[in-house]
Design an enzyme around this catalytic site. Structure first.
Site, PDB file in Angstrom:
ATOM      1  N   HIS A 223      -3.071  -2.937   0.195  1.00  0.00           N
ATOM      2  CA  HIS A 223      -1.956  -2.413   0.533  1.00  0.00           C
ATOM      3  C   HIS A 223      -1.788  -2.119   2.065  1.00  0.00           C
ATOM      4  O   HIS A 223      -0.757  -2.363   2.739  1.00  0.00           O
ATOM      5  CB  HIS A 223      -1.180  -1.176  -0.474  1.00  0.00           C
TER       6      HIS A 223
ATOM      7  N   GLN B  82      -4.668   2.563  -2.319  1.00  0.00           N
ATOM      8  CA  GLN B  82      -3.571   1.591  -2.534  1.00  0.00           C
ATOM      9  C   GLN B  82      -3.583   1.525  -1.160  1.00  0.00           C
ATOM     10  O   GLN B  82      -2.119   1.661  -0.148  1.00  0.00           O
ATOM     11  CB  GLN B  82      -2.704   1.630  -4.357  1.00  0.00           C
ATOM     12  N   ASN B  83      -3.555   3.169  -0.457  1.00  0.00           N
ATOM     13  CA  ASN B  83      -3.263   3.562   0.897  1.00  0.00           C
ATOM     14  C   ASN B  83      -3.596   2.930   2.008  1.00  0.00           C
ATOM     15  O   ASN B  83      -4.258   2.412   1.915  1.00  0.00           O
ATOM     16  CB  ASN B  83      -3.902   5.287   1.225  1.00  0.00           C
TER      17      ASN B  83
ATOM     18  N   THR C 202      -3.923   8.330  -8.289  1.00  0.00           N
ATOM     19  CA  THR C 202      -2.498   7.669  -8.710  1.00  0.00           C
ATOM     20  C   THR C 202      -1.760   7.355  -9.769  1.00  0.00           C
ATOM     21  O   THR C 202      -2.723   7.553 -10.919  1.00  0.00           O
ATOM     22  CB  THR C 202      -3.238   6.400  -8.467  1.00  0.00           C
ATOM     23  N   SER C 203      -0.351   7.317  -9.841  1.00  0.00           N
ATOM     24  CA  SER C 203       0.774   7.063 -11.400  1.00  0.00           C
ATOM     25  C   SER C 203       0.010   5.767 -11.979  1.00  0.00           C
ATOM     26  O   SER C 203       0.463   5.757 -13.063  1.00  0.00           O
ATOM     27  CB  SER C 203       1.676   7.164  -9.719  1.00  0.00           C
TER      28      SER C 203
ATOM     29  N   ASP D 271      -3.422   5.215   5.073  1.00  0.00           N
ATOM     30  CA  ASP D 271      -3.522   6.117   5.960  1.00  0.00           C
ATOM     31  C   ASP D 271      -5.137   5.715   6.250  1.00  0.00           C
ATOM     32  O   ASP D 271      -6.005   4.927   4.700  1.00  0.00           O
ATOM     33  CB  ASP D 271      -3.942   7.181   5.277  1.00  0.00           C
TER      34      ASP D 271
HETATM   35  N1  APR Z   1      -4.451  15.336  -6.280  1.00  0.00           N
HETATM   36  C1  APR Z   1      -4.525  14.924  -6.763  1.00  0.00           C
HETATM   37  N2  APR Z   1      -3.477  13.658  -7.245  1.00  0.00           N
HETATM   38  C2  APR Z   1      -2.347  13.772  -6.913  1.00  0.00           C
HETATM   39  C3  APR Z   1      -2.323  14.971  -5.967  1.00  0.00           C
HETATM   40  C4  APR Z   1      -3.334  15.520  -5.814  1.00  0.00           C
HETATM   41  N3  APR Z   1      -2.573  16.973  -5.309  1.00  0.00           N
HETATM   42  N4  APR Z   1      -0.793  15.700  -5.599  1.00  0.00           N
HETATM   43  C5  APR Z   1      -0.443  14.248  -6.761  1.00  0.00           C
HETATM   44  N5  APR Z   1      -1.310  13.593  -7.220  1.00  0.00           N
HETATM   45  C6  APR Z   1      -1.018  12.215  -7.693  1.00  0.00           C
HETATM   46  C7  APR Z   1       0.188  12.623  -9.125  1.00  0.00           C
HETATM   47  O1  APR Z   1       0.217  12.871 -10.151  1.00  0.00           O
HETATM   48  C8  APR Z   1       0.335  10.416  -8.800  1.00  0.00           C
HETATM   49  O2  APR Z   1       0.336  10.308 -10.221  1.00  0.00           O
HETATM   50  O3  APR Z   1      -0.930  11.066  -7.339  1.00  0.00           O
HETATM   51  C9  APR Z   1       0.135  10.299  -7.748  1.00  0.00           C
HETATM   52  C10 APR Z   1       1.034   9.704  -6.766  1.00  0.00           C
HETATM   53  O4  APR Z   1       1.435   8.457  -7.383  1.00  0.00           O
HETATM   54  P1  APR Z   1       2.457   7.484  -6.297  1.00  0.00           P
HETATM   55  O5  APR Z   1       3.843   8.436  -5.828  1.00  0.00           O
HETATM   56  O6  APR Z   1       3.309   7.110  -7.150  1.00  0.00           O
HETATM   57  O7  APR Z   1       1.848   6.823  -5.443  1.00  0.00           O
HETATM   58  P2  APR Z   1       0.152   5.706  -5.835  1.00  0.00           P
HETATM   59  O8  APR Z   1      -0.075   5.640  -7.318  1.00  0.00           O
HETATM   60  O9  APR Z   1      -0.394   6.049  -5.014  1.00  0.00           O
HETATM   61  O10 APR Z   1       1.448   4.287  -5.401  1.00  0.00           O
HETATM   62  C11 APR Z   1       1.200   3.101  -5.544  1.00  0.00           C
HETATM   63  O11 APR Z   1       2.811   2.707  -4.824  1.00  0.00           O
HETATM   64  O12 APR Z   1       4.935   2.490  -3.866  1.00  0.00           O
HETATM   65  C12 APR Z   1       4.057   2.014  -3.430  1.00  0.00           C
HETATM   66  O13 APR Z   1       2.222   0.646  -1.366  1.00  0.00           O
HETATM   67  C13 APR Z   1       2.602   1.709  -2.639  1.00  0.00           C
HETATM   68  O14 APR Z   1       0.243   2.335  -2.764  1.00  0.00           O
HETATM   69  C14 APR Z   1       1.566   2.721  -3.205  1.00  0.00           C
HETATM   70  C15 APR Z   1       1.549   2.356  -4.462  1.00  0.00           C
END
Ligand code: APR
Length: 229
Positions: free
Chosen positions: A105, A87-88, A172-173, A90
């Site tokens: 994405h 989803q990243n 990912t959340s 980067d």
């Molecule tokens: N190692 C592993 N996981 C981690 C770490 C770490 N060091 N630090 C944080 N996390 C976890 C958090 O606990 C959370 O579950 O990474 C997850 C980040 O979740 P989000 O901030 O919601 O990011 P993501 O799931 O990638 O968002 C999905 O949403 O905003 C849109 O398009 C954007 O691709 C993104 C999508």
């Protein structure tokens, strides 16, 4: 024939490289409002602000490097056919050396024509501004899937997950669909490993192993375990 491992990654895998996640405390969406910088309506309303937001993230990306989790996923290729679905936006999986990467994405280092979506250019970490045009004379935009836009590769991603013998989910959340729904496409009995220090509560997922750890430590350990099973 090597077993297939699909790895679904989110911003958490890049956190230890210094890139902000989206929804953690201090995350990207605390500094900006999604609707002002990451939606199609935002682009139509204030394209200069949207370009500035992605120019800043592109510049930041130039200053960070892949972490141990990205490198461990490359090592995993020694024993498995590995497909990253991220989803990243980067380029840390690319820079670590992963071979098969699907960006759900979009990609921060690429821009595309606002008129001809197939006209995609790699600009690395450079900026783009209003007035920067594609070869056909139309404004360039970030090659990013904004909220409110279709996710063109989601069907491809679902097919890849369905072919997996093992699914890893890292950082990912699981808050954003359709990406979050991919875990439901696994074959019955396909083991799923979730690596996250604050894991999402995945209900109704059989054969799930939660590794409550940061990616930088949890993924290398899991990779070594899988390579020596
Ligand atoms: N190692 C592993 N996981 C981690 C770490 C770490 N060091 N630090 C944080 N996390 C976890 C958090 O606990 C959370 O579950 O990474 C997850 C980040 O979740 P989000 O901030 O919601 O990011 P993501 O799931 O990638 O968002 C999905 O949403 O905003 C849109 O398009 C954007 O691709 C993104 C999508």
């Amino acid at each position: 024939m090597k077993k297939k491992i699909v790895v679904l990654t989110g911003s958490g895998i890049s956190a230890e490289s210094g890139l902000k996640t989206f929804r953690d405390s201090g995350g990207l969406w605390e500094e900006y409002r999604i609707e002002e910088v990451a939606t199609y309506d935002a682009w139509n309303y204030n394209p200069a602000l949207v370009l500035e937001f992605y120019n800043k993230r592109r510049a930041q990306l130039a200053g960070v490097v892949p972490n141990a989790a990205h490198h461990a996923l490359v090592k995993l290729e020694q024993g498995f056919d590995v497909q990253i679905i991220t989803q990243n936006v980067d380029d840390l999986h690319e820079r670590a050396g992963s071979k098969a990467i699907l960006h759900l994405h979009g990609e921060l280092t690429k821009v595309r024509s606002t008129k001809f979506a197939e006209l995609v250019t790699d600009i690395g970490y450079r900026e783009i501004h209003l007035g920067d045009l594609c070869s056909e004379g139309f404004q360039l935009r970030p090659h990013i899937v904004w909220f409110g836009e279709a996710v063109p590769l989601i069907e491809t991603a679902a097919e890849l997950v369905n072919e997996a013998d093992i699914l890893l989910v890292v950082g990912t959340s699981m808050a954003v669909y359709p990406a979050a729904g991919l875990v439901h496409y696994v074959k019955p009995g396909c083991p799923i490993y979730l690596v996250d220090p604050n894991p999402a509560q995945l209900s109704g997922i059989p054969s799930l192993t939660v590794i409550r750890d940061k990616a930088g430590s949890g993924v290398p350990l899991l990779v070594d375990q899988l390579l020596h099973e």
